[in-house]
Design a protein around this motif. Structure first.
Motif, PDB file in Angstrom:
ATOM      1  N   ALA A  63     -21.750 -96.767 -65.850  1.00 17.53           N
ATOM      2  CA  ALA A  63     -20.800 -96.558 -64.815  1.00 17.53           C
ATOM      3  C   ALA A  63     -20.798 -97.494 -63.833  1.00 17.53           C
ATOM      4  O   ALA A  63     -19.342 -98.022 -63.738  1.00 17.53           O
ATOM      5  CB  ALA A  63     -21.349 -95.401 -63.824  1.00 17.53           C
ATOM      6  N   LYS A  64     -21.721 -98.461 -63.710  1.00 20.82           N
ATOM      7  CA  LYS A  64     -21.416 -99.763 -62.740  1.00 20.82           C
ATOM      8  C   LYS A  64     -20.741-100.662 -63.687  1.00 20.82           C
ATOM      9  O   LYS A  64     -19.883-101.413 -63.021  1.00 20.82           O
ATOM     10  CB  LYS A  64     -22.857-100.286 -62.607  1.00 20.82           C
ATOM     11  CG  LYS A  64     -22.871-101.450 -61.965  1.00 20.82           C
ATOM     12  CD  LYS A  64     -24.203-102.125 -61.710  1.00 20.82           C
ATOM     13  CE  LYS A  64     -24.224-103.281 -60.895  1.00 20.82           C
ATOM     14  NZ  LYS A  64     -25.700-103.880 -60.366  1.00 20.82           N
ATOM     15  N   ALA A  71     -12.357-101.795 -60.659  1.00 22.15           N
ATOM     16  CA  ALA A  71     -12.337-101.492 -59.374  1.00 22.15           C
ATOM     17  C   ALA A  71     -12.539-103.027 -58.901  1.00 22.15           C
ATOM     18  O   ALA A  71     -12.907-103.771 -59.428  1.00 22.15           O
ATOM     19  CB  ALA A  71     -13.420-100.663 -58.597  1.00 22.15           C
ATOM     20  N   THR A  72     -11.527-103.480 -57.822  1.00 20.79           N
ATOM     21  CA  THR A  72     -11.673-104.815 -57.369  1.00 20.79           C
ATOM     22  C   THR A  72     -12.785-104.873 -56.240  1.00 20.79           C
ATOM     23  O   THR A  72     -13.783-106.099 -56.452  1.00 20.79           O
ATOM     24  CB  THR A  72     -10.413-104.726 -56.136  1.00 20.79           C
ATOM     25  OG1 THR A  72      -9.422-104.668 -56.880  1.00 20.79           O
ATOM     26  CG2 THR A  72     -10.418-106.157 -55.819  1.00 20.79           C
ATOM     27  N   THR A  73     -13.546-103.902 -55.748  1.00 21.46           N
ATOM     28  CA  THR A  73     -14.630-103.924 -54.807  1.00 21.46           C
ATOM     29  C   THR A  73     -15.466-102.726 -54.815  1.00 21.46           C
ATOM     30  O   THR A  73     -14.925-101.639 -54.680  1.00 21.46           O
ATOM     31  CB  THR A  73     -13.945-104.115 -53.356  1.00 21.46           C
ATOM     32  OG1 THR A  73     -13.040-105.260 -53.034  1.00 21.46           O
ATOM     33  CG2 THR A  73     -15.089-104.315 -52.311  1.00 21.46           C
ATOM     34  N   VAL A 159     -18.409 -87.508 -59.425  1.00 25.05           N
ATOM     35  CA  VAL A 159     -19.831 -87.586 -60.304  1.00 25.05           C
ATOM     36  C   VAL A 159     -19.044 -88.221 -61.886  1.00 25.05           C
ATOM     37  O   VAL A 159     -18.314 -87.398 -62.567  1.00 25.05           O
ATOM     38  CB  VAL A 159     -20.298 -86.380 -60.668  1.00 25.05           C
ATOM     39  CG1 VAL A 159     -21.595 -86.407 -61.755  1.00 25.05           C
ATOM     40  CG2 VAL A 159     -21.152 -85.671 -59.303  1.00 25.05           C
ATOM     41  N   PHE A 160     -19.891 -89.366 -61.980  1.00 24.76           N
ATOM     42  CA  PHE A 160     -19.372 -89.847 -63.548  1.00 24.76           C
ATOM     43  C   PHE A 160     -20.625 -89.568 -64.442  1.00 24.76           C
ATOM     44  O   PHE A 160     -21.593 -89.840 -64.137  1.00 24.76           O
ATOM     45  CB  PHE A 160     -19.008 -91.339 -63.222  1.00 24.76           C
ATOM     46  CG  PHE A 160     -18.041 -91.934 -62.490  1.00 24.76           C
ATOM     47  CD1 PHE A 160     -16.864 -91.237 -62.521  1.00 24.76           C
ATOM     48  CD2 PHE A 160     -18.236 -92.678 -61.548  1.00 24.76           C
ATOM     49  CE1 PHE A 160     -15.854 -91.719 -62.053  1.00 24.76           C
ATOM     50  CE2 PHE A 160     -17.110 -93.337 -60.720  1.00 24.76           C
ATOM     51  CZ  PHE A 160     -15.793 -92.560 -60.914  1.00 24.76           C
ATOM     52  N   ALA A 179     -15.561 -92.907 -68.864  1.00 22.81           N
ATOM     53  CA  ALA A 179     -14.324 -93.476 -69.601  1.00 22.81           C
ATOM     54  C   ALA A 179     -13.196 -93.120 -68.681  1.00 22.81           C
ATOM     55  O   ALA A 179     -12.156 -93.961 -68.639  1.00 22.81           O
ATOM     56  CB  ALA A 179     -14.359 -93.020 -70.817  1.00 22.81           C
ATOM     57  N   ARG A 180     -13.128 -92.366 -67.793  1.00 27.60           N
ATOM     58  CA  ARG A 180     -11.938 -91.971 -67.114  1.00 27.60           C
ATOM     59  C   ARG A 180     -12.186 -92.243 -65.661  1.00 27.60           C
ATOM     60  O   ARG A 180     -11.213 -92.108 -64.697  1.00 27.60           O
ATOM     61  CB  ARG A 180     -11.665 -90.620 -67.109  1.00 27.60           C
ATOM     62  CG  ARG A 180     -11.095 -89.989 -68.392  1.00 27.60           C
ATOM     63  CD  ARG A 180     -10.524 -88.360 -68.305  1.00 27.60           C
ATOM     64  NE  ARG A 180      -9.634 -88.427 -67.283  1.00 27.60           N
ATOM     65  CZ  ARG A 180      -9.451 -87.865 -66.151  1.00 27.60           C
ATOM     66  NH1 ARG A 180     -10.448 -86.939 -66.049  1.00 27.60           N
ATOM     67  NH2 ARG A 180      -8.398 -87.750 -65.469  1.00 27.60           N
ATOM     68  N   ALA A 181     -12.864 -93.249 -65.179  1.00 23.30           N
ATOM     69  CA  ALA A 181     -13.185 -93.758 -64.020  1.00 23.30           C
ATOM     70  C   ALA A 181     -12.013 -94.355 -63.567  1.00 23.30           C
ATOM     71  O   ALA A 181     -11.608 -94.087 -62.207  1.00 23.30           O
ATOM     72  CB  ALA A 181     -14.631 -94.588 -64.031  1.00 23.30           C
TER      73      ALA A 181
END
Length: 262
Positions: A63-64, A71-73, A159-160, A179-181
């Motif tokens: 996930a990280k 994500a940018t931040t 929750v991922f 995968a859909r994060a």
């Protein structure tokens, strides 16, 4: 030429060196190696190759990596102190003018459990795991981050999960595969328009979370209970209400569901 192609020649050479003794020993060792390999493959097939705790670590790392890509931040593996305990936050992501608190878990198999169930059962083959509801854990951390930001930031919980999960009654809202994060974070950002005051609130929140904590002397009187700030999502304004923190406080639910009492 691989090891299996050269194995007969290796065995015959060993026999020629010392009669049948060396060849027999090598043959026994090869048999033990094959048996241990079969046991390893059986383990990989039955329990995914990792114990439950290690599976969640692997899910968190996955996930990280995905959050870092889309994500940018973002901040990861944070600690935040509450009046009752110190909580660990897997992921905190800046999304539009707000933030997402996300937990990560491996769910591989048939999942029985909903948003309000205290525990979930995950069945894969003959193995059944019983885990705490990850949505409840994330909701607790959403509550702590809302307090830390003093209601200046809209906060959403997600929750991922890693693995091939099949939910008996459909996945609860806010529980999505890793995968859909990116798609989910983009969807949330639409409802959180950026603003100067929210940008400042994010900076102050990060400063508070990342600042080294200096432990208070034991003789110092305990700090009063924190003020719980509730965010009015309709008016987009924050109103503070003094209430004791802890199990009697408000548990902030996921998008699409009403807050519940702890």
């Amino acid at each position: 030429m691989n090891l299996f192609d050269s194995l007969p020649g290796l065995l015959s050479s060993a026999t020629a060196v010392d009669g049948t003794l060396v060849g027999s020993s090598l043959l026994v060792a090869s048999g033990l190696l094959a048996a241990s390999s079969a046991g390893l493959f059986w383990t990989l097939r039955t329990i995914g190759g990792l114990p439950p705790g290690a599976r969640d670590i692997a899910a968190r790392m996955a996930a990280k990596a995905e959050i870092g890509r889309v994500a940018t931040t973002s901040l990861h593996d944070l600690r935040i102190r509450t009046p009752l305990e110190v909580l660990t936050i897997d992921h905190l992501v800046k999304t539009g003018g707000g933030a997402v608190v996300a937990g990560s878990v491996r769910l591989d198999g048939e999942v029985n459990g909903g948003a309000r169930d205290p525990i979930w059962h995950v069945r894969r083959g003959r193995e059944t795991l019983t885990i705490p509801n990850p949505m409840h854990q994330v909701a607790q951390r959403v509550h702590a981050i809302r307090q830390a930001s003093q209601g200046a930031l809209p906060i959403v919980g997600l929750v991922f999960y890693a693995g091939q999960a099949k939910f008996a009654n459909g996945a609860p809202e806010g529980v999505v595969p890793i995968a859909r994060a990116g798609a989910k974070l983009s969807e949330i950002a639409v409802g959180m328009p950026a603003a100067a005051d929210r940008g400042k609130a994010w900076t102050l929140l990060c400063d508070r979370l990342l600042r080294p904590r200096v432990e208070q002397p034991a003789w110092r009187a305990p700090a009063p209970s924190a003020s719980v700030v509730r965010l009015d999502t309709n008016r987009r304004t924050a109103s503070a209400a003094r209430r004791p923190a802890g199990p009697g406080g408000t548990v902030f639910a996921f998008p699409g569901s009403a807050p519940t009492r702890g």
